[in-house]
Design a protein around this motif. Sequence first.
Motif, PDB file in Angstrom:
ATOM      1  N   VAL A  90       9.205   7.039   3.441  1.00 14.97           N
ATOM      2  CA  VAL A  90       7.855   6.540   3.188  1.00 14.97           C
ATOM      3  C   VAL A  90       6.895   7.291   4.098  1.00 14.97           C
ATOM      4  O   VAL A  90       7.077   7.318   5.316  1.00 14.97           O
ATOM      5  N   ASP A  91       5.922   7.906   3.494  1.00 11.63           N
ATOM      6  CA  ASP A  91       4.932   8.647   4.276  1.00 11.63           C
ATOM      7  C   ASP A  91       3.826   7.702   4.724  1.00 11.63           C
ATOM      8  O   ASP A  91       3.080   7.170   3.913  1.00 11.63           O
ATOM      9  N   LEU A  92       3.740   7.489   6.036  1.00  9.80           N
ATOM     10  CA  LEU A  92       2.697   6.590   6.554  1.00  9.80           C
ATOM     11  C   LEU A  92       1.503   7.379   7.076  1.00  9.80           C
ATOM     12  O   LEU A  92       0.709   6.872   7.854  1.00  9.80           O
ATOM     13  N   LYS A 113       0.816  -1.191   0.000  1.00 16.07           N
ATOM     14  CA  LYS A 113       0.000   0.000   0.000  1.00 16.07           C
ATOM     15  C   LYS A 113       0.863   1.260   0.000  1.00 16.07           C
ATOM     16  O   LYS A 113       0.458   2.305  -0.508  1.00 16.07           O
ATOM     17  N   TYR A 114       2.054   1.155   0.589  1.00 18.64           N
ATOM     18  CA  TYR A 114       2.881   2.342   0.760  1.00 18.64           C
ATOM     19  C   TYR A 114       3.919   2.532  -0.340  1.00 18.64           C
ATOM     20  O   TYR A 114       4.680   3.484  -0.306  1.00 18.64           O
ATOM     21  N   LEU A 132      -5.127   3.640   6.115  1.00 21.49           N
ATOM     22  CA  LEU A 132      -4.799   2.308   6.622  1.00 21.49           C
ATOM     23  C   LEU A 132      -6.020   1.730   7.325  1.00 21.49           C
ATOM     24  O   LEU A 132      -6.595   2.370   8.195  1.00 21.49           O
ATOM     25  N   GLU A 151      -5.574   8.893   7.424  1.00 24.71           N
ATOM     26  CA  GLU A 151      -4.818   7.931   6.611  1.00 24.71           C
ATOM     27  C   GLU A 151      -5.678   6.699   6.334  1.00 24.71           C
ATOM     28  O   GLU A 151      -6.470   6.261   7.163  1.00 24.71           O
ATOM     29  N   ASN A 183       3.641   5.793  -1.745  1.00 27.92           N
ATOM     30  CA  ASN A 183       3.993   6.908  -0.850  1.00 27.92           C
ATOM     31  C   ASN A 183       5.488   6.983  -0.602  1.00 27.92           C
ATOM     32  O   ASN A 183       5.939   7.653   0.310  1.00 27.92           O
ATOM     33  N   THR A 184       6.225   6.212  -1.385  1.00 32.32           N
ATOM     34  CA  THR A 184       7.666   6.172  -1.163  1.00 32.32           C
ATOM     35  C   THR A 184       8.354   7.225  -2.020  1.00 32.32           C
ATOM     36  O   THR A 184       8.141   7.273  -3.230  1.00 32.32           O
TER      37      THR A 184
END
Lengths: 223, 139
Positions: A126-128, A106-107, B51, B49, A110-111
Amino acid sequence: MISFHPNFADLQRFSAGNCETAMALMISAHVDMCPQCQQDCIEIQAELAKELFSPQTVIEPLDSQYLDMVSKITELPIVDNLESIANNATIELDGKFFELPRALRKYAKNTGNWSRLVGKLWQAPVDLGDIGKANFIYMEKGGRVPEHTHKGTEMTLVIDGQYGDGIAEYDCGDFTLMNNRHKHLPHSEADDGCLVFTIVDQPLHFTAGIARLLNPFSHLFFK
Amino acid sequence: MEMVQDTMSNVWQKSHLFNAEKGSPSTWIFTIARNIRFDMLRKQRNRKEDLCSDDLWPILCEQTADVNEVSLDHQVSMDEIETMFQSLPEKQKLVIEAIYIDGKSQQEVADELSIPLGTVKSRARLGLQRLKEMVKDDD
């Protein structure tokens, strides 16, 4: 071979849905890679389910409100196959492709771009979102992170390759949790280097040599 | 209450996705409730977010396996069992019918048929084994 796993209490918290989100993400990615922890989680969930459904609670007669709810529920349409969003399964560095565990795919989008840190060390942020910041760190063969300790905690998952840190040797899938009691010096001697995914909640604190000069700025790099 | 309702709605709406081969119903329901709670708590804290619980626990929901549980998918209808039963050798059928349908003891069956108790036991065992194989092959 995977030798470093989340501790059992953290697996329990993860399975119960009670652990901190950043930790949950790391454990989820580790579990993707680790059949042993998959099995542990399955057993923990079965235990938790047993507790939840143990017939110790007094069953009260069903009231009309409850029956009303049930009839509303049973009128709901059946959900067809759940659509799954296709995420990038890999990230790329210099023409090398690394397959990511499912939880991290999923990320991939966003990397950020890879940047060279020092010597043979690469980093991609990486923006979490609200969970915080993570980094992919790639150590080329012979690459090393200057010796450091942590003000907070550092969670690391090996995605590809192997590295050592003066404490132990880590292989693909290994999960480690470091805090300010650990001083380490990660380096990779693997031919194909080593890719790790890491989340730190505080900047690193360098402990040796010229790298100590980095400390005032370490939040710019290692967070 | 909202959580209960959401969990039950999910269980209802996704019930056809439940795979008994991969886990017990209680564990399945637990994982649904756990995921809903996780998402609700995140929503309450205004986490924007994207998630969500499915990202963290997808495989586990699918993989929870309990070997002791009878699989719903593999349940065979009574009619099918009847047909399989009828295809057993006459002697095994007789013994199994007497024990499992008429509820007689193995000794009673032995006395009635004037055969040794050991023979009753082995016919029952062989017959059941055969049925089991037929049920297994039926998938």
